[in-house]
Motif scaffolding. Structure first.
Motif, PDB file in Angstrom:
ATOM      1  N   LYS A 368       1.150   4.973 -11.588  1.00 31.46           N
ATOM      2  CA  LYS A 368       0.681   5.259 -10.231  1.00 31.46           C
ATOM      3  C   LYS A 368      -0.416   4.301  -9.774  1.00 31.46           C
ATOM      4  CE  LYS A 368      -0.744   9.132  -7.286  1.00 31.46           C
ATOM      5  NZ  LYS A 368      -1.853   8.433  -6.641  1.00 31.46           N
ATOM      6  N   PRO A 369      -1.405   3.962 -10.615  1.00 30.88           N
ATOM      7  CA  PRO A 369      -2.405   2.989 -10.146  1.00 30.88           C
ATOM      8  C   PRO A 369      -1.810   1.642  -9.753  1.00 30.88           C
ATOM      9  CG  PRO A 369      -3.204   4.135 -12.087  1.00 30.88           C
ATOM     10  CD  PRO A 369      -1.780   4.539 -11.922  1.00 30.88           C
ATOM     11  N   ILE A 370      -0.736   1.216 -10.426  1.00 31.83           N
ATOM     12  CA  ILE A 370      -0.088  -0.049 -10.054  1.00 31.83           C
ATOM     13  C   ILE A 370       0.500   0.068  -8.659  1.00 31.83           C
ATOM     14  CG2 ILE A 370       1.857  -1.565 -10.593  1.00 31.83           C
ATOM     15  CD1 ILE A 370       1.328  -1.061 -13.523  1.00 31.83           C
ATOM     16  N   ASN A 371       1.180   1.175  -8.397  1.00 35.64           N
ATOM     17  CA  ASN A 371       1.751   1.391  -7.061  1.00 35.64           C
ATOM     18  C   ASN A 371       0.663   1.445  -6.004  1.00 35.64           C
ATOM     19  OD1 ASN A 371       4.472   1.361  -6.526  1.00 35.64           O
ATOM     20  ND2 ASN A 371       4.825   3.486  -7.099  1.00 35.64           N
ATOM     21  N   TYR A 374      -1.289  -2.329  -5.980  1.00 36.63           N
ATOM     22  CA  TYR A 374      -0.541  -3.551  -5.651  1.00 36.63           C
ATOM     23  C   TYR A 374       0.647  -3.317  -4.721  1.00 36.63           C
ATOM     24  CZ  TYR A 374      -3.203  -5.224  -9.672  1.00 36.63           C
ATOM     25  OH  TYR A 374      -4.196  -5.540 -10.542  1.00 36.63           O
ATOM     26  N   GLY A 375       0.969  -2.072  -4.433  1.00 37.26           N
ATOM     27  CA  GLY A 375       2.056  -1.790  -3.510  1.00 37.26           C
ATOM     28  C   GLY A 375       3.371  -1.512  -4.222  1.00 37.26           C
ATOM     29  N   HIS A 376       4.349  -1.087  -3.430  1.00 41.11           N
ATOM     30  CA  HIS A 376       5.636  -0.684  -3.992  1.00 41.11           C
ATOM     31  C   HIS A 376       6.424  -1.858  -4.542  1.00 41.11           C
ATOM     32  CE1 HIS A 376       5.308   3.487  -2.884  1.00 41.11           C
ATOM     33  NE2 HIS A 376       4.950   3.154  -1.651  1.00 41.11           N
ATOM     34  N   GLU A 377       6.186  -3.057  -4.051  1.00 43.56           N
ATOM     35  CA  GLU A 377       6.887  -4.217  -4.604  1.00 43.56           C
ATOM     36  C   GLU A 377       6.545  -4.384  -6.079  1.00 43.56           C
ATOM     37  OE1 GLU A 377       7.318  -9.061  -3.944  1.00 43.56           O
ATOM     38  OE2 GLU A 377       5.916  -7.895  -2.716  1.00 43.56           O
ATOM     39  N   ALA A 378       5.276  -4.233  -6.416  1.00 47.60           N
ATOM     40  CA  ALA A 378       4.863  -4.320  -7.814  1.00 47.60           C
ATOM     41  C   ALA A 378       5.455  -3.169  -8.621  1.00 47.60           C
ATOM     42  CB  ALA A 378       3.345  -4.316  -7.918  1.00 47.60           C
ATOM     43  N   GLY A 379       5.444  -1.982  -8.037  1.00 45.51           N
ATOM     44  CA  GLY A 379       6.023  -0.836  -8.731  1.00 45.51           C
ATOM     45  C   GLY A 379       7.504  -1.026  -9.009  1.00 45.51           C
ATOM     46  N   ASP A 380       8.233  -1.554  -8.018  1.00 45.16           N
ATOM     47  CA  ASP A 380       9.664  -1.805  -8.209  1.00 45.16           C
ATOM     48  C   ASP A 380       9.895  -2.856  -9.291  1.00 45.16           C
ATOM     49  OD1 ASP A 380      10.111   0.025  -6.243  1.00 45.16           O
ATOM     50  OD2 ASP A 380      10.639  -1.432  -4.689  1.00 45.16           O
ATOM     51  N   ALA A 381       9.039  -3.866  -9.348  1.00 46.80           N
ATOM     52  CA  ALA A 381       9.175  -4.896 -10.383  1.00 46.80           C
ATOM     53  C   ALA A 381       9.010  -4.287 -11.771  1.00 46.80           C
ATOM     54  CB  ALA A 381       8.150  -6.011 -10.157  1.00 46.80           C
ATOM     55  N   VAL A 382       8.056  -3.373 -11.914  1.00 44.71           N
ATOM     56  CA  VAL A 382       7.854  -2.715 -13.199  1.00 44.71           C
ATOM     57  C   VAL A 382       9.070  -1.870 -13.568  1.00 44.71           C
ATOM     58  CG1 VAL A 382       6.479  -0.975 -14.402  1.00 44.71           C
ATOM     59  CG2 VAL A 382       5.346  -2.727 -13.033  1.00 44.71           C
ATOM     60  N   GLY A 404      14.111   9.549 -11.810  1.00 41.80           N
ATOM     61  CA  GLY A 404      13.347   9.578 -10.568  1.00 41.80           C
ATOM     62  C   GLY A 404      11.931   9.116 -10.819  1.00 41.80           C
ATOM     63  N   GLY A 405      11.315   8.476  -9.810  1.00 39.74           N
ATOM     64  CA  GLY A 405       9.946   7.999  -9.968  1.00 39.74           C
ATOM     65  C   GLY A 405       9.846   7.045 -11.137  1.00 39.74           C
ATOM     66  N   ASP A 406       8.933   7.339 -12.069  1.00 42.17           N
ATOM     67  CA  ASP A 406       8.751   6.484 -13.250  1.00 42.17           C
ATOM     68  C   ASP A 406       9.244   7.191 -14.510  1.00 42.17           C
ATOM     69  OD1 ASP A 406       6.817   8.434 -13.273  1.00 42.17           O
ATOM     70  OD2 ASP A 406       5.236   7.140 -14.057  1.00 42.17           O
ATOM     71  N   GLU A 407      10.227   8.063 -14.351  1.00 39.08           N
ATOM     72  CA  GLU A 407      10.766   8.815 -15.477  1.00 39.08           C
ATOM     73  C   GLU A 407      12.181   8.353 -15.784  1.00 39.08           C
ATOM     74  OE1 GLU A 407       9.923  13.281 -16.734  1.00 39.08           O
ATOM     75  OE2 GLU A 407      11.427  13.178 -15.146  1.00 39.08           O
TER      76      GLU A 407
END
Length: 756
Positions: A368-371, A374-382, A404-407
């Protein structure tokens, strides 16, 4: 020895198999005269049809069917009765009397068998469907029906209707037989398209019988039109095999007893309608052989090719839609639907000896801190990097999916043992520690993994249970430090542990230790803090960290908290009455956030004080910052009511949560307890000393008593006393003591500058 009904039925079914085997040998061997063959062939159907009827009656009368299934099998039994009458009548008319009329009595009962069989098959219980699904089922079934009609038209119906010299009644009856076969084809198509065969072997046997009847009838019509039919041809073994499948179906249904479990939902391409189209156009292509290339031959071949291309295009689109329906659009992994389906499949089968299935539930740590940063682009990359790591680690044939999410979840099948699942889990933990580079940023994540096993020694009930176990193990991994895996064991199960914890309260397994709180000016013990321990019968003495978080999650903290309060108040009241010089002693008891928000809080505490005889002035209730982060008016009113009784309110671990001065002003707080993190290092670090002094001054500004926790050295005690901190507790003075050791501590003042 008297045989039971089940044993008699089993012997009868085996006898039917022997009859079928002998019949096949006799019919295909070409033995005997024509008259003998007629008697044997016609006679073989009679005991087989009687066996079917008796087994079906047994299902209806004693099979324990639900109402819908009973209706279906009652109609099927009526169809089997028609078959008995038809075979007996045909044996008499053809085998005994010879030269039967057309249509014969048997022919009418054979014809009546068809609609009854159709009705019984269609009434068999199936999965409840939406209106759209029912429409698709009907369309697919009629596609199969029309495809079969094309073939039957060429082989039987067409030649019958254009035959010369036959009467109208004879033509109509002759055409009714292949028309009845079309009804059986419709029933067969709906059975297969409903996919109930995967859940009920009985229906699979019924479908096989219907298929053999249709094949036999079509072959009979074709042979009769072209060369003439004779008893004992290969068609008779086909028909009798169909009868035997009916007997097996009835026997199997009785042995199943009760309702049949509905099959797990499946989404896929059903090839039956396309097979019917291919069969119809194959017949049309066969006819094109006799046509010249112009004009009809080329047009027929073109129509066949055009339809084939349309069907291929439709099949490709359906396949693509099916993939999209079960895939995660971001990562391309399986989605929750496909993961649940795979779990249902693996848990539906009993585990094989020496093999096991494992489910790995993966949750990213600090995603969640990454999202947020740095935004959803970073989250999607992860998330995409995680998908790549999962594909690289698991085997072909295993399933990796995003829930779903990060699971994420991984389903590993046919593992040689639990150790293989642990090795894969550790490889995933290591792989997911690899940083993700996005532009000039390095994004570091880890994962906590829960592992649940489906093995012969510990089978899971269903997919949901297996996933729940993995979830329990995963949260245990998070509580144990993150970035690791944890294999599920029953001891981790929050429900079982919750029940054990509640039993511990009732069985007296909880004990209290008391840590003295010292006046930093005089060294005298002026209060004790009650600290709960669990004297576990197997695991020994457990500290609060081993069970308090679980108690908070499950709600067991409420009865546990009431027990602690009652026990502590009763003990201090006993010290007041029996220990000289203990009259001034106060006791601090922690209140959980769940207790703070309960509407009956004031009544419960008042009742405990009245029950134990402890004065409210000698009770301090400690609440955490997180528990009162945003107190509502009712919570504030409850705390004020407690203070009005004379009870003091303290904020525990001050400075570690979401400190907000406005809340301190609003709440009726008397005491601040400074967390040990502010005390550590104050004797050697000027900055640490300045922060600690600021917190002490803050408490004094709010006219609150200040208690410093975690004092471990004489230097720390001296520094705090010099700052103006009035009270302290920690290992420098006393470790938590059993109740019997407290009176001695009361009698021996501690030296603030010495060792306690």
């Amino acid at each position: 020895m008297r045989l039971s009904g089940d044993q008699v039925a089993a012997l009868a079914v085996r006898g039917g198999g022997v009859l079928l085997g002998g019949f096949v040998v006799f019919a295909l061997g070409g033995w005997g005269s024509e008259r003998l063959r007629t008697l044997v062939v016609d006679g073989a159907y009679v005991p087989m049809s009687v066996l079917i009827l008796l087994l079906a009656l047994r299902v209806v009368v004693r099979g324990g069917l639900e109402p819908a299934a009973r209706r279906a099998w009652t109609i099927l039994t009526a169809a089997f009765l028609c078959r008995v009458v038809a075979h007996v009548s045909w044996f008499v008319e053809d085998g005994v009397l010879g030269d039967p009329p057309f249509p014969s009595v048997a022919d009418y009962f054979f014809l009546l068998f068809v609609p009854l069989m159709l009705a019984g098959l269609l009434l068999l219980p199936a999965v409840r469907r939406s209106r759209a699904e029912r429409v698709k089922l009907a369309l697919d079934s009629f596609i199969v029906l029309v495809g079969a009609a094309v073939v039957l038209w060429y082989l039987a119906l067409g030649p019958i209707l254009v035959s010369h010299g036959a009467g109208v009644a004879e033509v109509l009856y002759t055409a009714a037989l292949p028309a009845g076969d079309l009804l059986l084809v419709l029933a067969l198509a709906m059975l297969l398209l409903r996919r109930v065969t995967t859940a009920d072997p009985t229906v699979r046997l019924l479908a096989g019988a219907v298929a053999l009847f249709v094949v036999g009838d079509v072959a009979y019509g074709y042979v009769q039109l072209h060369t003439g039919f004779a008893a004992g041809m290969w068609i008779d073994p086909v028909w009798l095999t169909g009868d035997y499948l009916l007997a097996l179906a009835a026997h199997r249904r009785f042995r199943t007893r009760g309702p049949v479990a509905a099959p797990a939902g499946r989404t896929g391409v059903n090839w039956l309608p396309y097979g019917a189209i291919a069969l119809a156009y194959g017949t049309l292509g066969w006819l094109a052989r006799g046509q010249g290339i112009y004009p009809l031959g080329g047009m027929i071949l073109g129509a066949v090719l055009l339809t084939a291309l349309v069907v291929a295009r439709q099949m490709y689109a359906l396949r693509e839609n099916q993939i999209l329906a079960v895939s995660d659009p971001l990562t391309g992994l399986a989605n929750r639907t496909l993961v649940n389906r795979r779990l249902a499949e693996v848990t539906a089968q009993p585990p094989r000896d020496g093999r096991c299935t494992a489910v790995l539930l993966i949750d990213l740590d600090r995603f969640k801190p990454i999202n947020d940063m740095y935004g959803h682009e970073a989250g999607d990359a992860v998330l995409n990097a995680v998908a790549v790591a999962l594909r690289a680690v698991i085997r072909a044939g295993d399933t990796a999916g995003r829930l779903g999410g990060d699971e994420f979840a991984v389903v590993l099948t046919q593992l040689p043992g639990p150790s293989a699942a642990e090795r894969i889990a550790q490889r995933l933990v290591d792989a997911l520690r690899t940083p993700v580079i996005l532009g000039d940023r390095v994004l570091a994540v880890e994962a906590s993994i829960g592992v649940a096993l489906h093995s012969p020694g510990d089978p899971a009930g269903d997919g949901d249970e297996l996933l729940r176990r993995a979830d329990t193990a995963m949260y245990t991994a998070k509580r144990s430090g993150r970035g690791r895996y944890q294999v599920y064991t029953p001891e981790l199960d929050s429900r079982a542990r919750d029940a054990a914890l509640r039993r511990a309260v009732e069985a007296g397994e909880l004990v209290l230790h008391y840590q003295p709180i010292v006046d930093l000016a005089t060294g005298h013990v002026i209060a004790v803090e009650a600290l709960v321990r669990w004297n576990h019968p197997v695991r020994g003495l457990l500290m609060p960290g081993a069970f308090v978080d679980l108690a908070e999650e499950t709600g067991a903290v409420v009865p546990m908290g009431e027990w602690v309060l009652r026990e502590a108040c009763g003990q201090v009241a006993a010290w007041h009455a029996g220990v000289p010089g203990a009259e001034h002693l106060k006791v601090s008891v922690n209140l959980s956030p769940q207790q703070v928000v309960r509407a009956d809080l004031v009544d419960v505490i008042s009742g405990i004080l009245g029950e134990t005889g402890l004065s409210p002035a000698h009770l301090v209730l400690e609440i955490t910052e997180g528990g009162v982060l945003e107190p509502d008016d009712l919570t504030v009113a409850r705390l004020e009511a407690l203070r009005d009784l004379g009870i003091r309110i303290a904020v525990d671990d001050f400075g570690t949560g979401y400190s907000a001065l406005s809340y301190l002003r609003r709440l009726p707080v008397d005491t601040l307890k400074i967390d040990r993190s502010f005390v550590t290092g104050i004797e050697r670090d000027p900055d640490a000393r300045s922060v600690a002094e600021a917190v002490v001054r803050l408490g004094m500004a709010f006219h609150m008593a200040v208690v410093a926790e975690g004092i471990e050295t004489a230097e720390q005690a001296r520094e705090l006393a010099d700052m103006g901190c009035g009270l302290g507790q920690g290992y420098h003075f006393h470790r938590p003591l059993v109740a019997d050791a407290v009176p001695a501590a009361l009698a021996t003042p501690s030296s603030v500058r010495g060792t306690g």
